[in-house]
Structure formats: C-alpha cells, structure tokens
Design an enzyme around this catalytic site. Structure first.
Site, short mmCIF file in Angstrom:
data_model
loop_
_atom_site.label_atom_id
_atom_site.label_comp_id
_atom_site.label_asym_id
_atom_site.label_seq_id
_atom_site.Cartn_x
_atom_site.Cartn_y
_atom_site.Cartn_z
N GLU A 247 -4.62 -0.28 1.24
CA GLU A 247 -4.92 -1.64 2.03
C GLU A 247 -5.07 -1.30 3.53
OE1 GLU A 247 -3.89 -6.16 2.40
OE2 GLU A 247 -2.34 -4.81 2.31
N ASP B 170 0.40 -0.79 0.46
CA ASP B 170 0.26 -1.97 1.23
C ASP B 170 0.22 -2.09 2.69
OD1 ASP B 170 0.18 -5.26 0.82
OD2 ASP B 170 1.95 -4.85 2.13
N ASP C 4 -3.62 -12.10 -2.49
CA ASP C 4 -3.60 -12.59 -1.04
C ASP C 4 -4.44 -13.57 -0.64
OD1 ASP C 4 -1.52 -11.36 0.63
OD2 ASP C 4 -2.96 -9.51 0.91
N GLN C 5 -5.80 -13.36 -1.44
CA GLN C 5 -6.66 -14.36 -0.95
C GLN C 5 -6.72 -15.69 -1.85
OE1 GLN C 5 -7.97 -13.88 1.61
NE2 GLN C 5 -7.82 -11.40 2.10
#
Length: 627
Positions: A303, A268, A398-399
C-alpha cells in the site's frame, strides 16, 4: 532453502532435550533475566550480554512454558518477539515450537501475480465464530466463486476482545482471540489443500498504544523525527540503533513466511516507512521475505498512498521489487461515480466515464498532476507497469470504515449500478480485490472497532470522530445531529457477516462466479494485457473497452453505462465496429434476470448496439451468419 524457524535469531527458539535459547535486544539495559512461571514456581534465569546490545542464553525450558523478561532487576515485560501471548499483550509470552506442526502442503509451489483474484477478510468478523477454524470452514465457498488468494487483515496481538487490526502489538504473536498458532497453520494448510493462497497484511510503520513494550527494551525502535498520524514512527535509518530495529521488522516478515507457510504479505502504508539509508527498508523487507520462502513463489503487495512506481520497479532497475501496488484512484473515482459525493480525500475525483476509462487504461489517474486535497503534485507514471501488478478494488477495510455508517456500496448506489460496475471491475486487466461478503453483496457494514480500557477508549473515539470530520457531511451529522457511531462492542458486532445472506443472495453469487469464470477461462480477458485494450467515452457516464484477441480468439467489448439508456445512432465510435466479417454476440449482461436484474434485450441483428441504463454488457465477436 530459505530461512527456517530455527534460523530466526530473535525470541524463544526451542532446541533439543527440552532446552530453549532466548535472545532479545535491550541496548540500554544492564541485565536481562528470563522470568518463568511454571510448576516449579517463579524462577529467574540470566541472559548473557552479547555485542551490539543483545542478550542471549540457553536454558532447560520446555515448549509451552510461559515467561517474561525482567529488565535491570525491576519490572518484567513480554518478549518483543513472543510467538504467542495466551493471556493477551500484557501477559506472559509462551515458548512455541513451530517445527512440531505436521504440514501436508509439500507439493504447494506458491502463487504469482498473474491470474490472481484477491479477497480481503477480517478473521474476527468473517464468521460467527471469529476464528481461524471459522475461516477454514468457508474457504471452499471462496474457491467456488473464483477467489484465488485470501488476504488476512493483521493478526498480531491486540488488547481486549476485538480490534480491526491496525494498531496491534506483539508483532510475532498471532492473537489468541482467533485461536493458537497451530490453528492458524491449520487454516493455511487447508487453503493450500484447496488450491488457495494466503497472504497477510502487516503494519510496520507504527504499533498500537496499548501493550506496546518495545520502548522498555529500547527507544531505538522508534524515530520521532518523522511525521506519523497513527503513532510513533518506527526507526529504519536513525543512528546506531537503526540496524537492530531493521532486523527486528525484517525477521518478523520472514517469520510469517517461514513459520506459517504464508504466500506473501501486504505491506501497510509504505509511504510512512521512512528510510534515507542506501538500501530502502521496503526493498529489504521484500527481498528477505523471498529468501524466507525458499523455493516457493510468494506475492508481496504494497500500500502506498502516493502510488509510487518505484515500489513495483524491479530491483535491477533500482526499484523495491514488489509484485503489486494498491491503487486508490480506481476506488475513489468509482465511489464518486456511484454516490455523487466528492468529499475530503475524494475531492479531486469527478466519477466520470472519462476518469474510469483513463484509470483502466493507464493503471491510475494521478501520475504527477496537481492534487488540490494535498496542495501538491501526487502520483508517478504507472502506465507502463504490467496490469497484473496493479490492485484495484471497489471496497476495502479502510474505504468502508472511513465513512459515517460503514455502508456497503450497493446500499448507497443501488443494485443495478453495483452489478454494472462489478462487471466492469472484474473484467479489467488489473488484479481485482474483493472485500469479505462482496461476492454476495453483503448488507452488513464494516466499521472501525477497538476494545481499549476506560481511559483510552474515549480518546480513541475522539480521534476517530476528528478523522471522519474531514468529510463535510459526516461533520454535519456529528455536530448538528449528534450522530456518533460507537467504536466498541456494537461496532464489532455490526461488522460481522451474516452468512444467511450467502444462501439467499444467489443472484449476486452467480454474477461474481460467472464474471470470474470469464476472467479465468476466456483467453482474451485472462491475458491481462493492457497493450491489447483500447477504450472510448460514449457519454458522461458511459464508456466502452475493446479487448483485442487473435484471429481465432476474436475481440471482446465491455460496455458500461451508469446513467440513463443510450442509443448508438449515429454511431461514429470505431471501437464499436465488429471485426470484418463478424458480428457481436452477448456473453453477459449485468441486468440479466439470473443476476437479479430486470432482463436484458438481445443484440439487434442489424449491428446496432443500444446500451441500457445502469448496465454493463460483455460481448464477443463471432462469424457472421448468412441467411
């Protein structure tokens, strides 16, 4: 042979004859004792000070015993390397023996980047049970639709009954809410039996605010010199403490691979793993994880918001050596194309056919251009990176959660456009990732949710509201309409998948199953070779991709039109011309009735290629027949 559970040097390591070796780093403490709670009563067993601030000792302590570390004769805290916290992050740790589990996956050789279809899920909301066993019960359904690897959102211990995972603590301890450590092993073992890989999302740039006791052992785990919007940044390069701090996180990564047979990790926010030392922590985490896997192949994905090509550059070329990189650009452009709202960090996207085409052909959009939202250049050259190393998605945790209502994309844009974009997305050379329920167009939202105490929960709620306020529409909804989506029990409950939709939404499942079969079995699509793909814009919301195959394989066309219908007369785009002596034949239309559409007209014999609105067409070349 990689790192075995017994060779991981931190935490409680069971030996033979009921003995356990304890080892912890506490460089500013004078004494450390193992405080036991067992049938013999409360006992304190001393640890001996070693070099570099470590304390260690071997005692007659059985597997299953619960313990804490008492520091300087005062308060006692859970083991920073606890393998299990059966009473949560504030309770005692438990001695666990990972070698007792009877694995059945000896023939499993692991996974590699090529051919992967990733599937991100949250254990607590994926099934009604919200457990590892619940996940295991659904794995065959994922296999059937064409998923190859499950990506688990973070599992480490968190406070309360629910948490979306990114502010956990006790990094070595899978959360008791989902089951015990062997339940997780059984889930991984079942995945391997079915031929599925399992990777885990890990967070090393910060820890959560509740139950994080690392600083009680050493403040050297953190480095406040660096910015971090999520909490105190971890320390990988500051002073003499950096070495032990690095070792802690590296051993954590290795332990997931060695003790749980996981097939890789998703790291992450690697842009927030600050490290100015000669060997960057990201590269070291990756190399040490591979060592832990021994002979198994593992998949290590990063990420990285700036989309830094160095992350996926091989070590021999001075890169970090990851197998894959999350690329937000594809999602951002696709979302704007579907919703028409370029707000906040979506400001620099227009959602045009040209954007979608450029992202598909070059792996990302921002490769060093000026980025208004950040007021600086963003990105790095990704065009020569093999497509299989680039992870695209239309939805992720997240999105979805970073919107006011957490709504799924098809509810915002409509089913026809979602089907069309799905066909385009799943046949791209880049590695696709689905978010749980996407394969049956789940209607359930996905929210940010936590379960803190009465003092902390309102502060977290405010922080979440402040984050959403970067979107002008969300800010208006909160300030003018008084809209505030809860982040507690209700948000968690609403985020659970409704599996009755899996039984009802057979058209959506058929679309995903057939597209993924094409991706897997059609040799032209399965090649994942960007050098054999060309494209052109046909209109503001329409484009074509042409995949070149061998003489025997033929070529493929993918036509995407998110706008109104287009006629191909006149037709000056050469990519639409079939190979000499051949014609185009329809393989799949996103608007076919079998997928929930209104039906798709046949391809005219005279060579015209009309492109219906809000549709994707997949064509193959075949020998032209003569009357």
């Amino acid at each position: 042979m990689g790192i075995t559970p017994a060779s991981l040097s931190l935490g409680a390591q069971p030996l033979d004859e009921g003995r356990t070796r304890f080892r912890v780093w506490a460089p500013r403490r004078r004494t450390v004792e193992v405080l036991l709670s067992d049938p013999q009563g409360v006992r304190a067993l001393p640890l001996q000070e070693e070099s570099h601030g470590y304390f260690a000792g071997t005692h007659a302590v059985a597997v299953g015993t619960r313990y804490k570390y008492r520091l300087d004769g005062g308060d006692a805290f859970p083991d920073p390397c606890s393998r299990f916290q059966p009473e949560g992050p504030h309770g005692p740790s438990q001695v666990v023996d990972p070698s007792r589990f009877a694995w059945t996956d000896a023939s499993w050789k692991g996974i590699e980047a090529h051919g992967q279809v990733l599937y991100e899920l949250h254990v607590g909301t994926f099934t009604p049970e919200g457990t590892y066993a619940g996940v295991a019960s659904k794995l065959a359904l994922l296999k059937d639709v064409g998923v190859t690897t499950v990506e688990l959102m973070p599992l480490n211990t968190f406070p309360g009954h629910h948490n979306w995972g990114y502010d956990g603590v006790s990094l070595f301890a899978p959360c008791t809410v989902y089951g015990d450590p062997d339940d997780l092993r059984r889930m991984v073992d079942e995945a391997h039996r079915l031929g599925l890989g399992v990777i885990l999302d890990v967070v090393y740039n910060h820890l959560g605010p509740d139950g994080n006791y690392l600083a009680q052992f050493s403040k050297g785990y953190f480095n406040s010199k660096h910015p971090n919007e999520w909490g105190d940044p971890t320390n990988f390069d500051d002073g003499e403490d950096a070495g032990a701090s690095r070792d802690f996180f590296i051993q954590n990564a290795a332990h997931w691979i060695a003790e749980y047979h996981l097939d890789g990790l998703r790291l992450d926010a690697t842009q927030s793993l600050y490290d100015a030392s000669p060997r960057n922590i990201v590269g070291e985490l990756i190399s040490r994880s591979r060592e832990a896997a021994g002979g198994r192949r593992i998949l290590l994905i990063a990420e990285n918001e700036p989309q830094d090509v160095n992350i996926v550059t091989p070590p021999e070329a001075r890169g970090q050596g990851a197998d894959g990189l999350w690329v937000d650009d594809f999602h951002h452009s696709a979302r704007v194309a579907m919703t028409g709202h370029p707000e906040a960090y979506l400001t620099d996207y227009q959602g045009t056919a040209q954007e979608l085409l450029s992202c598909a052909l070059r792996n990302s959009l921002y490769q060093g251009q000026y980025y208004r939202w950040q007021k600086k250049k963003r990105g790095s050259p990704l065009g020569r990176v093999p497509a299989e190393r680039v992870v695209f998605y239309l939805q992720n945790h997240d999105q979805l959660a970073n919107t006011l209502r957490g709504d799924r994309l098809q509810l915002l844009a409509g089913m026809p456009r979602m089907r069309a974009l799905t066909a385009f997305f799943l046949l791209l050379p880049q590695t696709p990732m689905l978010f749980m329920g996407q394969e049956f167009f789940a209607s359930t939202p996905f929210h940010y949710f936590v379960d803190h105490d009465d003092k902390l929960q309102p502060l977290v709620q405010k922080g979440r509201d402040d984050f959403l306020a970067q979107f002008a529409s969300a800010r208006q909804a909160m300030e003018e309409d008084g809209f505030h989506l809860p982040i507690g029990e209700e948000a968690f409950r609403r985020s659970k998948l409704d599996w009755s939709e899996h039984a009802r939404n057979t058209e959506a499942l058929a679309l995903h199953r057939n597209l993924l079969r094409l991706r897997r079995e059609d040799p032209v699509f399965a090649a994942q070779d960007l050098t054999r793909v060309a494209g052109a814009v046909l209109g503001p919301q329409a484009l074509v991709l042409r995949y070149s195959g061998s003489e025997q394989e033929g070529d493929r066309l993918v036509l995407l039109n998110l706008g109104t219908g287009l006629d191909s007369e006149p037709c000056p785009e050469p990519l639409l011309a079939p190979p000499s002596g051949k014609r185009w034949r329809l393989l799949l239309s996103s608007d076919q009735a079998r997928y929930g559409g209104m039906g798709s007209p046949p391809i005219p014999e005279d060579g015209r290629l009309p492109l219906p609105g809000q549709t994707a067409l997949v064509l193959t070349s075949e020998e032209e027949t003569t009357a």
